[in-house]
Design an enzyme around this catalytic site. Structure first.
Site, PDB file in Angstrom:
ATOM      1  N   SER A  71     -28.065  -9.216  -8.878  1.00 39.98           N
ATOM      2  CA  SER A  71     -29.186  -9.110  -7.937  1.00 39.98           C
ATOM      3  C   SER A  71     -30.188  -8.027  -8.354  1.00 39.98           C
ATOM      4  O   SER A  71     -29.834  -7.034  -8.990  1.00 39.98           O
ATOM      5  CB  SER A  71     -28.664  -8.785  -6.536  1.00 39.98           C
ATOM      6  OG  SER A  71     -27.654  -9.684  -6.156  1.00 39.98           O
TER       7      SER A  71
HETATM    8  N1  SAH Z   1     -23.975  -9.395  -5.985  1.00 37.51           N
HETATM    9  C1  SAH Z   1     -23.920  -9.862  -7.351  1.00 37.51           C
HETATM   10  C2  SAH Z   1     -24.843 -11.008  -7.636  1.00 37.51           C
HETATM   11  C3  SAH Z   1     -24.457 -12.208  -6.954  1.00 37.51           C
HETATM   12  S1  SAH Z   1     -25.127 -13.749  -7.509  1.00 37.51           S
HETATM   13  C4  SAH Z   1     -24.218  -8.754  -8.332  1.00 37.51           C
HETATM   14  O1  SAH Z   1     -24.673  -7.683  -7.912  1.00 37.51           O
HETATM   15  O2  SAH Z   1     -23.983  -8.964  -9.519  1.00 37.51           O
HETATM   16  C5  SAH Z   1     -24.251 -14.694  -6.320  1.00 37.51           C
HETATM   17  C6  SAH Z   1     -22.783 -14.824  -6.577  1.00 37.51           C
HETATM   18  O3  SAH Z   1     -22.235 -15.521  -5.475  1.00 37.51           O
HETATM   19  C7  SAH Z   1     -22.446 -15.644  -7.807  1.00 37.51           C
HETATM   20  O4  SAH Z   1     -21.619 -14.917  -8.656  1.00 37.51           O
HETATM   21  C8  SAH Z   1     -21.707 -16.872  -7.238  1.00 37.51           C
HETATM   22  O5  SAH Z   1     -20.669 -17.345  -8.058  1.00 37.51           O
HETATM   23  C9  SAH Z   1     -21.157 -16.296  -5.935  1.00 37.51           C
HETATM   24  N2  SAH Z   1     -20.835 -17.263  -4.907  1.00 37.51           N
HETATM   25  C10 SAH Z   1     -21.484 -18.405  -4.573  1.00 37.51           C
HETATM   26  N3  SAH Z   1     -20.859 -19.011  -3.554  1.00 37.51           N
HETATM   27  C11 SAH Z   1     -19.793 -18.251  -3.228  1.00 37.51           C
HETATM   28  C12 SAH Z   1     -18.750 -18.350  -2.247  1.00 37.51           C
HETATM   29  N4  SAH Z   1     -18.677 -19.377  -1.384  1.00 37.51           N
HETATM   30  N5  SAH Z   1     -17.813 -17.366  -2.195  1.00 37.51           N
HETATM   31  C13 SAH Z   1     -17.858 -16.325  -3.061  1.00 37.51           C
HETATM   32  N6  SAH Z   1     -18.817 -16.181  -4.008  1.00 37.51           N
HETATM   33  C14 SAH Z   1     -19.769 -17.124  -4.085  1.00 37.51           C
END
Ligand code: SAH
Length: 226
Positions: A71
């Site tokens: 993010s």
């Molecule tokens: N917060 C993270 C970026 C997240 S991108 C950072 O700082 O690096 C969003 C993430 O959500 C992705 O890795 C994706 O795989 C995850 N994601 C999507 N749906 C999800 C779910 N139902 N449960 C857990 N993770 C999920």
């Protein structure tokens, strides 16, 4: 190179990080001192893939592999500020990805549970956070949109992926007085919603516009593609 800020050969990343925090966090209106300090502390360069290291302090999300992104720093800070986290709080992040936002939350909270649905990302985030000494974060692989078996309550829930609607199973995990910050809307763009659990129910408000990758799962979208 950024003038005087790039002159410390011992810690060039620290210099870049401090300039990023001034430029992209403080000047844009993030005012919570603990959040600002956390953003100055977490080494974002350790959370981006090797090929992306020079973009670690850019004002943008960074590709993480598996079609996901780390993010944007401003958005991480904004969500953390909206969540109003105290040092004794128990916090859930859904969408741990690289673990970057989880590390920021771990600087602010007493304990963090970070859920990630892609097992490879969960495994590498777990190792990275441990190597960096974040012993108050537990990375859990699984569907965080409906985390069956996860014990609440949480004082704050930060959802780092975009949901089609407020994920009701997550709302149920909030403590009274707790807040969930979640991007809700279409796949192309969402509004950031703050849901607060009160003694009598739930209150919600929109904080602004955001664009996240989709939350995929039982209380999210049913397919990862756009
Ligand atoms: N917060 C993270 C970026 C997240 S991108 C950072 O700082 O690096 C969003 C993430 O959500 C992705 O890795 C994706 O795989 C995850 N994601 C999507 N749906 C999800 C779910 N139902 N449960 C857990 N993770 C999920």
């Amino acid at each position: 190179m950024a003038g005087a800020d790039a002159l410390n050969p011992a810690d060039p990343s620290g210099r870049l990080r401090h300039s990023m925090v001034e430029r992209d966090i403080v000047r844009r209106g993030i005012s919570d001192e603990r959040v600002i300090q956390a953003m100055r502390t977490v080494p974002r360069e350790r959370f981006v893939p090797g090929a992306e290291v020079e973009h670690a302090y850019a004002d943008s999300p960074v590709p993480l592999g598996h079609g996901q992104t780390v993010s944007q720093p401003y958005v991480v800070a904004w969500m953390a500020q909206l969540a109003r986290i105290d040092s004794h709080h128990r916090v859930l992040e859904v969408g741990a990805g690289s673990g970057y936002a989880a590390a920021v939350l771990a600087e602010l909270a007493g304990a963090v549970v970070a859920m990630e649905s892609i097992p490879e990302l969960a495994a590498s985030a777990r190792i990275r956070l441990k190597d960096l000494g974040y012993h108050n974060v537990e990375v859990v692989a699984g569907d965080g949109s409906d985390p069956i078996g996860l014990e609440g309550p949480f004082d704050a829930i930060v959802v780092s992926a975009a949901a089609p609607a407020i994920p009701l199973p997550l709302r149920e995990l909030l403590a009274t007085g707790g807040r969930m910050v979640v991007p809700v809307g279409a796949r192309g763009g969402q509004r950031l919603v703050v849901v607060e659990r009160t003694a009598s129910g739930f209150r919600q408000r929109n904080a602004g516009a955001v664009a996240f990758v989709p939350l995929v799962g039982r209380s999210g979208w049913d397919a990862p593609g756009f």
